[in-house]
Scaffold this motif. Sequence first.
Motif, PDB file in Angstrom:
ATOM      1  N   HIS A 128       0.854  -1.189   0.000  1.00 51.94           N
ATOM      2  CA  HIS A 128       0.000   0.000   0.000  1.00 51.94           C
ATOM      3  C   HIS A 128       0.888   1.236   0.000  1.00 51.94           C
ATOM      4  O   HIS A 128       1.942   1.250   0.630  1.00 51.94           O
ATOM      5  CB  HIS A 128      -0.901   0.008   1.235  1.00 51.94           C
ATOM      6  N   GLU A 130       0.322   5.693   0.011  1.00 47.80           N
ATOM      7  CA  GLU A 130      -0.690   6.732   0.100  1.00 47.80           C
ATOM      8  C   GLU A 130      -0.041   8.066   0.456  1.00 47.80           C
ATOM      9  O   GLU A 130       0.975   8.114   1.137  1.00 47.80           O
ATOM     10  CB  GLU A 130      -1.719   6.360   1.179  1.00 47.80           C
ATOM     11  N   GLY A 131      -0.656   9.149  -0.011  1.00 54.64           N
ATOM     12  CA  GLY A 131      -0.193  10.480   0.345  1.00 54.64           C
ATOM     13  C   GLY A 131       0.623  11.109  -0.760  1.00 54.64           C
ATOM     14  O   GLY A 131       1.402  10.441  -1.450  1.00 54.64           O
ATOM     15  N   GLU A 306      -4.546  -0.983   9.965  1.00 55.10           N
ATOM     16  CA  GLU A 306      -5.492   0.089   9.639  1.00 55.10           C
ATOM     17  C   GLU A 306      -5.410   1.215  10.664  1.00 55.10           C
ATOM     18  O   GLU A 306      -5.560   2.389  10.318  1.00 55.10           O
ATOM     19  CB  GLU A 306      -6.916  -0.469   9.574  1.00 55.10           C
ATOM     20  N   LYS A 309      -2.382   3.280   9.913  1.00 54.58           N
ATOM     21  CA  LYS A 309      -2.693   4.053   8.704  1.00 54.58           C
ATOM     22  C   LYS A 309      -3.499   5.302   9.046  1.00 54.58           C
ATOM     23  O   LYS A 309      -3.243   6.391   8.503  1.00 54.58           O
ATOM     24  CB  LYS A 309      -3.488   3.187   7.715  1.00 54.58           C
ATOM     25  N   SER A 310      -4.477   5.173   9.934  1.00 51.24           N
ATOM     26  CA  SER A 310      -5.336   6.314  10.268  1.00 51.24           C
ATOM     27  C   SER A 310      -4.537   7.452  10.910  1.00 51.24           C
ATOM     28  O   SER A 310      -4.833   8.627  10.694  1.00 51.24           O
ATOM     29  CB  SER A 310      -6.465   5.863  11.206  1.00 51.24           C
ATOM     30  N   GLN A 313      -2.599   9.155   8.107  1.00 49.91           N
ATOM     31  CA  GLN A 313      -3.532   9.927   7.288  1.00 49.91           C
ATOM     32  C   GLN A 313      -3.860  11.260   7.950  1.00 49.91           C
ATOM     33  O   GLN A 313      -3.942  12.292   7.294  1.00 49.91           O
ATOM     34  CB  GLN A 313      -4.803   9.112   7.040  1.00 49.91           C
ATOM     35  N   GLU A 314      -4.024  11.251   9.268  1.00 53.41           N
ATOM     36  CA  GLU A 314      -4.307  12.497   9.991  1.00 53.41           C
ATOM     37  C   GLU A 314      -3.100  13.420  10.016  1.00 53.41           C
ATOM     38  O   GLU A 314      -3.246  14.646   9.966  1.00 53.41           O
ATOM     39  CB  GLU A 314      -4.771  12.194  11.413  1.00 53.41           C
ATOM     40  N   LYS A 316      -1.061  13.530   7.642  1.00 57.01           N
ATOM     41  CA  LYS A 316      -0.903  13.895   6.237  1.00 57.01           C
ATOM     42  C   LYS A 316       0.552  13.770   5.787  1.00 57.01           C
ATOM     43  O   LYS A 316       1.114  14.646   5.135  1.00 57.01           O
ATOM     44  CB  LYS A 316      -1.437  15.311   5.982  1.00 57.01           C
ATOM     45  N   TYR A 319       3.219   7.894   2.943  1.00 58.51           N
ATOM     46  CA  TYR A 319       3.740   6.676   3.545  1.00 58.51           C
ATOM     47  C   TYR A 319       3.467   5.484   2.638  1.00 58.51           C
ATOM     48  O   TYR A 319       2.654   5.540   1.718  1.00 58.51           O
ATOM     49  CB  TYR A 319       3.110   6.438   4.920  1.00 58.51           C
TER      50      TYR A 319
END
Length: 423
Positions: A128, A130-131, A306, A309-310, A313-314, A316, A319
């Motif tokens: 995975h 993201e970002g 997960e 990950k959260s 994500q917060e 930002k 990763y």
Amino acid sequence: MLQIAFIRENQEKVITALAKRNMDARSTVEEVVQLDEKRRATQVELDNTLSESNKFSKDIGELMKAGEKSKAEILKAKTVLLKEKSKDLSEKADILANELTQKLYTLPNLPADIVPEGKTPEDNVTTHQEGEIPVLHEGAQPHWDLVKKYDIIDFELGNKITGAGFPVYKGKGAKLQRALITYFLDKNTEAGYQEYQVPHLVNEASGYGTGQLPDKEGQMYHSTVDDLYLIPTAEVPVTNLFRDVILNENELPILCTAYTPCFRREAGSYGAHVRGLNRLHQFDKVEIVRIDHPEKSYEALEGMVEHVKSILQELKLPYRILRLCGGDMGFASALTYDFEVFSTAQDRWLEISSVSNFETFQSQRLKLRYRDQNGKTQLAHTLNGSSLALPRVLAGILENYQTPEGIVIPEVLRKYTGFDMID
């Protein structure tokens, strides 16, 4: 620690599984099985000797009642010899059991089936990403220059007080560090993890319980006078809260979180890739630990992934998640996912978390069990993860959030810092 019964019944399976770790375990496995056979044979002989001695003792009483003293004296002499023999056999059994345990300590956990083949970090599999990777302004700097510019972390002062790898956090740097710790703990407790404050030194039994001992890489600081070890992670004291414990099945899962400083010698670590916050001897980390039912531990592992990950994500931060190959996994792990944050200023990925399922490897050492609905005791599964390790998260924030005017604080942290810019 691997269970001897499983090894004995699945020798080739164990050898094949450990080959995924690039380990030729055949001779060790064969030696383990041979030691176990000797131990079991010795125990059988000991049990038979004790049984015979007990029978003679009973017969002696009956002979004495019947007035057959001479026959009783003959049995008494035999009993003395049997007691001497049983003592020797007991000592031999203890020696063989200790040799077997020490040999089992050298065998790492078996990789799960989905662990990829490979020898080095280059063989890990990205599962995975993201970002958005930010485009920095001209003249953007790595964090070791930024901390000097804004006077928030002093590596030289830490070197003066202790030595290299022990930084001093100052002013807004110290407040940002504290903000991250509080934020991580709040996120974990909101997700159902119970917070603990635990000792920062552990005894030898605790080190063996979670697999840090025997310490083959020499990474642990050892206080030899008291025979205590500085913890390399909160995983060690938190998981050992449940050493020698039998839980009820309805108590599972148990979720724990703790903040601690961590101490690692990191012997042999040199070069630019360990500069600044990238590699320290003392650093702060917030850990999550789960004690779970064997049938639910891999679902729990995904839930922990997960959860981490959260947080990212917060924050930002860009990763990625890696499934570690057999050659890059930790000694005790059956499956590990690594989280890495991209440092734009360094143009490289920085590991910030490992989330692992140890299955029964630690619980076998810990004697951590649960009683099922039928009253039978079973080994629990243990899991842990960084949520999160602070130095490289902090490095990622400093580098990715830098602007010509200063370093912007991620919005989610501002209620903890009390400021929104380091300038």
